[in-house]
Scaffold this motif. Structure first.
Motif, PDB file in Angstrom:
ATOM      1  N   ASN A  17       0.809  -1.223   0.000  1.00  0.00           N
ATOM      2  CA  ASN A  17       0.000   0.000   0.000  1.00  0.00           C
ATOM      3  C   ASN A  17       0.844   1.277   0.000  1.00  0.00           C
ATOM      4  O   ASN A  17       0.358   2.335   0.357  1.00  0.00           O
ATOM      5  N   GLN A  18       2.122   1.177  -0.419  1.00  0.00           N
ATOM      6  CA  GLN A  18       3.027   2.325  -0.373  1.00  0.00           C
ATOM      7  C   GLN A  18       3.339   2.905  -1.749  1.00  0.00           C
ATOM      8  O   GLN A  18       4.339   3.604  -1.913  1.00  0.00           O
ATOM      9  N   ALA A  19       2.546   2.654  -2.759  1.00  0.00           N
ATOM     10  CA  ALA A  19       2.869   3.076  -4.125  1.00  0.00           C
ATOM     11  C   ALA A  19       3.097   4.581  -4.233  1.00  0.00           C
ATOM     12  O   ALA A  19       4.108   5.021  -4.785  1.00  0.00           O
ATOM     13  N   GLU A  20       2.196   5.368  -3.709  1.00  0.00           N
ATOM     14  CA  GLU A  20       2.351   6.826  -3.820  1.00  0.00           C
ATOM     15  C   GLU A  20       3.540   7.311  -2.998  1.00  0.00           C
ATOM     16  O   GLU A  20       4.337   8.137  -3.468  1.00  0.00           O
ATOM     17  N   GLU A  21       3.684   6.814  -1.794  1.00  0.00           N
ATOM     18  CA  GLU A  21       4.819   7.193  -0.937  1.00  0.00           C
ATOM     19  C   GLU A  21       6.142   6.868  -1.624  1.00  0.00           C
ATOM     20  O   GLU A  21       7.057   7.698  -1.662  1.00  0.00           O
ATOM     21  N   ALA A  22       6.256   5.669  -2.182  1.00  0.00           N
ATOM     22  CA  ALA A  22       7.490   5.255  -2.850  1.00  0.00           C
ATOM     23  C   ALA A  22       7.754   6.115  -4.082  1.00  0.00           C
ATOM     24  O   ALA A  22       8.881   6.583  -4.296  1.00  0.00           O
ATOM     25  N   ALA A  23       6.741   6.348  -4.891  1.00  0.00           N
ATOM     26  CA  ALA A  23       6.920   7.159  -6.099  1.00  0.00           C
ATOM     27  C   ALA A  23       7.396   8.560  -5.732  1.00  0.00           C
ATOM     28  O   ALA A  23       8.318   9.093  -6.351  1.00  0.00           O
ATOM     29  N   ARG A  24       6.811   9.150  -4.712  1.00  0.00           N
ATOM     30  CA  ARG A  24       7.229  10.498  -4.280  1.00  0.00           C
ATOM     31  C   ARG A  24       8.662  10.470  -3.735  1.00  0.00           C
ATOM     32  O   ARG A  24       9.437  11.395  -3.963  1.00  0.00           O
ATOM     33  N   PHE A  25       9.030   9.418  -3.045  1.00  0.00           N
ATOM     34  CA  PHE A  25      10.395   9.273  -2.543  1.00  0.00           C
ATOM     35  C   PHE A  25      11.391   9.210  -3.701  1.00  0.00           C
ATOM     36  O   PHE A  25      12.380   9.943  -3.730  1.00  0.00           O
TER      37      PHE A  25
END
Length: 163
Positions: A15-23
């Motif tokens: 469930n971390q797709a957006e967090e990872a992409a922003r990172f």
């Protein structure tokens, strides 16, 4: 006519797709978040995700398109796939090494390879290593001599120093 990338890696997250992409976008220049799609009411009995939660995030790193997917805990990243980052300077090696290794598995950080905090594997490699390998005698490649010579020639210390 705009270039359309034919093949796009899709990274499966719980469930971390957006967090990872922003990172990732924060670490690489020439990078941006693209379209974010969201789960709807339809299909809830299959996906079990709240309506409006992130389904996919398209993003670009140094011109390379990626998709991040929140697909659940069913699949995990392995070292069988890694992303090679070709670096022109020691400062670039250090920037990517330090940024990507933060919060990652310290046991999986050596000789230019690392696993980031999301479990994605990266190779941070000086461009001079690739250039040197082309000119190295094939007998020396398997001995480790080629990489140690290249390390000395370009002062590669980022990952090698962690051994």
């Amino acid at each position: 006519m705009a270039f359309v990338q034919k093949i796009t890696p899709c990274l499966w997250f719980d469930n971390q797709a957006e967090e990872a992409a922003r990172f990732y976008v924060s670490l690489f220049r020439n990078s941006a978040i693209g379209t974010i799609t969201r789960y709807g009411k339809e299909g809830f009995e299959v996906h079990g995700r709240p309506e409006g939660s992130v389904l996919t995030v398209s993003f670009r790193l140094e011109g390379q398109e990626f998709t991040a997917l929140n697909g659940g805990p069913h699949f995990k990243f392995t070292e069988a796939i890694s992303f090679v980052v070709r670096c022109e300077t020691q400062a670039e090696v250090d920037r990517y090494w330090d940024g990507l290794r933060e919060g990652g598995d310290e046991r999986a950080q050596q000789c230019g390879w690392l696993k980031d905090k999301y479990g994605v594997s990266w190779q941070i490699v000086p461009a001079a290593l690739f250039e040197h390998m082309v000119g190295v005698d094939s007998e020396k490649i398997g001995t480790g001599h080629a990489s140690s010579v290249a390390d000395e020639e370009i002062g590669f210390r980022g990952a090698a120093a962690s051994l």
